[in-house]
Design an enzyme around this catalytic site. Structure first.
Site, mmCIF file in Angstrom:
data_model
loop_
_atom_site.group_PDB
_atom_site.id
_atom_site.type_symbol
_atom_site.label_atom_id
_atom_site.label_comp_id
_atom_site.label_asym_id
_atom_site.label_seq_id
_atom_site.Cartn_x
_atom_site.Cartn_y
_atom_site.Cartn_z
ATOM 1 N N ARG A 72 78.043 -7.651 64.103
ATOM 2 C CA ARG A 72 78.792 -6.547 63.497
ATOM 3 C C ARG A 72 77.926 -5.283 63.372
ATOM 4 O O ARG A 72 78.188 -4.436 62.538
ATOM 5 C CB ARG A 72 79.345 -6.970 62.134
ATOM 6 C CG ARG A 72 80.464 -8.000 62.228
ATOM 7 C CD ARG A 72 81.448 -7.840 61.112
ATOM 8 N NE ARG A 72 82.520 -8.820 61.174
ATOM 9 C CZ ARG A 72 83.674 -8.600 61.778
ATOM 10 N NH1 ARG A 72 83.922 -7.453 62.364
ATOM 11 N NH2 ARG A 72 84.616 -9.533 61.780
ATOM 12 N N GLU A 73 76.891 -5.199 64.191
ATOM 13 C CA GLU A 73 76.002 -4.025 64.176
ATOM 14 C C GLU A 73 76.786 -2.731 64.442
ATOM 15 O O GLU A 73 77.523 -2.637 65.418
ATOM 16 C CB GLU A 73 74.916 -4.210 65.247
ATOM 17 C CG GLU A 73 74.048 -2.989 65.493
ATOM 18 C CD GLU A 73 73.240 -2.557 64.268
ATOM 19 O OE1 GLU A 73 72.740 -3.429 63.552
ATOM 20 O OE2 GLU A 73 73.130 -1.332 64.042
ATOM 21 N N GLY A 108 87.037 -4.780 68.639
ATOM 22 C CA GLY A 108 88.186 -4.289 67.873
ATOM 23 C C GLY A 108 88.033 -2.817 67.529
ATOM 24 O O GLY A 108 87.332 -2.063 68.229
ATOM 25 N N ASP A 133 93.397 -9.934 64.891
ATOM 26 C CA ASP A 133 94.187 -9.149 63.931
ATOM 27 C C ASP A 133 95.291 -8.324 64.597
ATOM 28 O O ASP A 133 96.231 -7.890 63.925
ATOM 29 C CB ASP A 133 93.270 -8.184 63.149
ATOM 30 C CG ASP A 133 92.130 -8.894 62.452
ATOM 31 O OD1 ASP A 133 92.280 -10.100 62.177
ATOM 32 O OD2 ASP A 133 91.095 -8.257 62.198
ATOM 33 N N ILE A 262 88.843 -21.147 61.375
ATOM 34 C CA ILE A 262 89.504 -21.995 62.378
ATOM 35 C C ILE A 262 90.399 -21.123 63.258
ATOM 36 O O ILE A 262 90.569 -21.371 64.448
ATOM 37 C CB ILE A 262 90.308 -23.095 61.647
ATOM 38 C CG1 ILE A 262 89.317 -24.108 61.085
ATOM 39 C CG2 ILE A 262 91.331 -23.763 62.544
ATOM 40 C CD1 ILE A 262 89.886 -25.043 60.046
HETATM 41 O O1 F6P Z 1 88.575 -8.940 62.572
HETATM 42 C C1 F6P Z 1 88.654 -10.298 62.754
HETATM 43 C C2 F6P Z 1 88.427 -11.014 61.489
HETATM 44 O O2 F6P Z 1 88.477 -12.375 61.763
HETATM 45 C C3 F6P Z 1 89.369 -10.646 60.347
HETATM 46 O O3 F6P Z 1 90.611 -11.268 60.480
HETATM 47 C C4 F6P Z 1 88.570 -11.077 59.147
HETATM 48 O O4 F6P Z 1 88.925 -10.329 58.020
HETATM 49 C C5 F6P Z 1 87.174 -10.757 59.552
HETATM 50 O O5 F6P Z 1 87.151 -10.747 60.955
HETATM 51 C C6 F6P Z 1 86.112 -11.704 59.077
HETATM 52 O O6 F6P Z 1 84.875 -11.170 59.432
HETATM 53 P P1 F6P Z 1 83.454 -11.860 59.427
HETATM 54 O O7 F6P Z 1 83.323 -12.607 60.719
HETATM 55 O O8 F6P Z 1 82.499 -10.717 59.392
HETATM 56 O O9 F6P Z 1 83.411 -12.743 58.239
#
Ligand code: F6P
Length: 339
Positions: A72-73, A108, A133, A262
């Site tokens: 998520r960088e 995304g 999403d 999941i």
């Molecule tokens: O954007 C995809 C997603 O799976 C969302 O549905 C969820 O809120 C988020 O990523 C969870 O993010 P992380 O992997 O950072 O916990």
């Protein structure tokens, strides 16, 4: 041409299908070279990469996750530390050193925003939209969504029998970030009685009355599908919050299920494999035509593209008058509001 490819943000089914779609088209049709950048934008900052040959792309179509890793960088996000590094500058430096002609960014909303910034900095960039999403602006659908919908629908299907056995109200929380696409589609497909999405403001009393009425109509159990992004004054799990509140409002027992990661795991659905493959192949066509700074999209039956600056920073939410919402309402599915 030498193409860099990265996957960024939360993973989803279909990422490898997209990598393969890009890679095979680039290598086989255009004789290009593919460099797999490790762990999203982090790989460009740290110069971690590997050459992806045609044989590396075999057998990955059906694999979940991403063979090159993700993170998520967010390189343009300002940090406050003392050892601040100019990440965009490093990315540009490494892009040049690797001799890239273009960078394909699969991700995304956040990824497309970063991709646009890199394009503004002068890099040749192409975006490919992915996420469970389904909230990327500009495309009818993202890959990952269909697979997640299958998983979530299967989970709801399984709740029916246990709910029926115990005459309970089952609350299930699905992902979707700030959008309700996954909860809406899986909720309708799985026969949910109540569907709560961030786009429609709910009233707990309305839900309580609706569930009591169902019980009075001799419906032995109910399923409440909750999107993780609904308003939740307590923070934490939305399903837990709704479940606790309903427990006080209705006579039936309530239980919660949080489906969690999941929804993002495992092999992509056939639809997602095809969409990711089409997106990948179309991205390479744009590169061959030197049409940079664009994101591939699905528009009806066609795959086309939009300028990244049109897409960046926007979110695709469920319109409150969306056709499926209206259809669901006409079948007495409750969205928690008074209509
Ligand atoms: O954007 C995809 C997603 O799976 C969302 O549905 C969820 O809120 C988020 O990523 C969870 O993010 P992380 O992997 O950072 O916990």
């Amino acid at each position: 041409m030498r193409i860099g490819i990265l996957t960024a943000g939360g993973d989803c089914p279909g990422l490898n299908a997209a990598i393969r779609g890009v890679g095979k088209t680039a290598i086989v049709e255009y004789g290009m070279e593919i460099i797999g950048i490790s762990s999203g934008f982090l790989g460009l900052i740290n110069k971690e990469y590997r050459l992806l040959k045609e044989e590396d792309l075999s057998g990955i179509l059906t694999l979940g996750g991403t063979i090159i890793g993700t993170s998520r960088e967010k390189p343009f996000k300002k940090s406050n530390g003392i050892n601040q590094i100019d990440k965009p500058k490093l990315i540009k430096k490494h892009y040049q050193e690797l001799g890239l002609d273009c960078l394909v960014c699969i991700g995304g909303n956040g990824t497309q925003k970063t991709a646009n910034k890199l394009a503004e900095e002068g890099l040749n960039v192409i975006g490919i939209p992915k996420t469970i999403d389904n909230d990327v602006w500009g495309t009818d659908v993202t890959f990952g969504f269909d697979s997640a919908m299958w998983i979530a629908t299967d989970a709801i299907d399984r709740l029916h029998s246990t709910a029926n056995s115990h005459k309970r109200v089952m609350v299930i929380e699905l992902m979707g970030h700030h959008a309700g696409w996954l909860a809406l589609y899986s909720g309708v497909a799985g026969g949910g009685d109540v569907i709560l999405i961030p786009e429609i403001k709910y009233d707990l009393d309305v839900i309580g009355e609706y569930l009591t009425e169902r019980a009075n109509k001799k419906k032995p159990y109910s399923i409440v599908v909750v999107a993780e992004g609904i308003q939740n004054p307590k923070g934490g799990s939305a399903a837990r919050y709704i479940c606790k509140k309903l427990n006080k409002l209705i006579e039936q027992e309530t239980r919660e299920t949080i489906l969690g990661y999941i929804q993002r795991g495992g092999s992509p659905s056939p639809m997602d494999r095809i969409l990711a493959t089409r997106f990948g192949a179309s991205a390479v066509k744009l590169i061959a035509e030197r049409k940079f700074g664009r994101m591939v999209i699905k528009n009806g039956e066609n795959i086309s593209s939009l300028p990244l600056h049109e897409v960046a920073g926007k979110l695709r939410k469920v319109p409150v008058d969306y056709a499926l919402v209206k259809k669901a309402r006409s079948m007495d599915i409750c969205f928690g509001d008074r209509v």
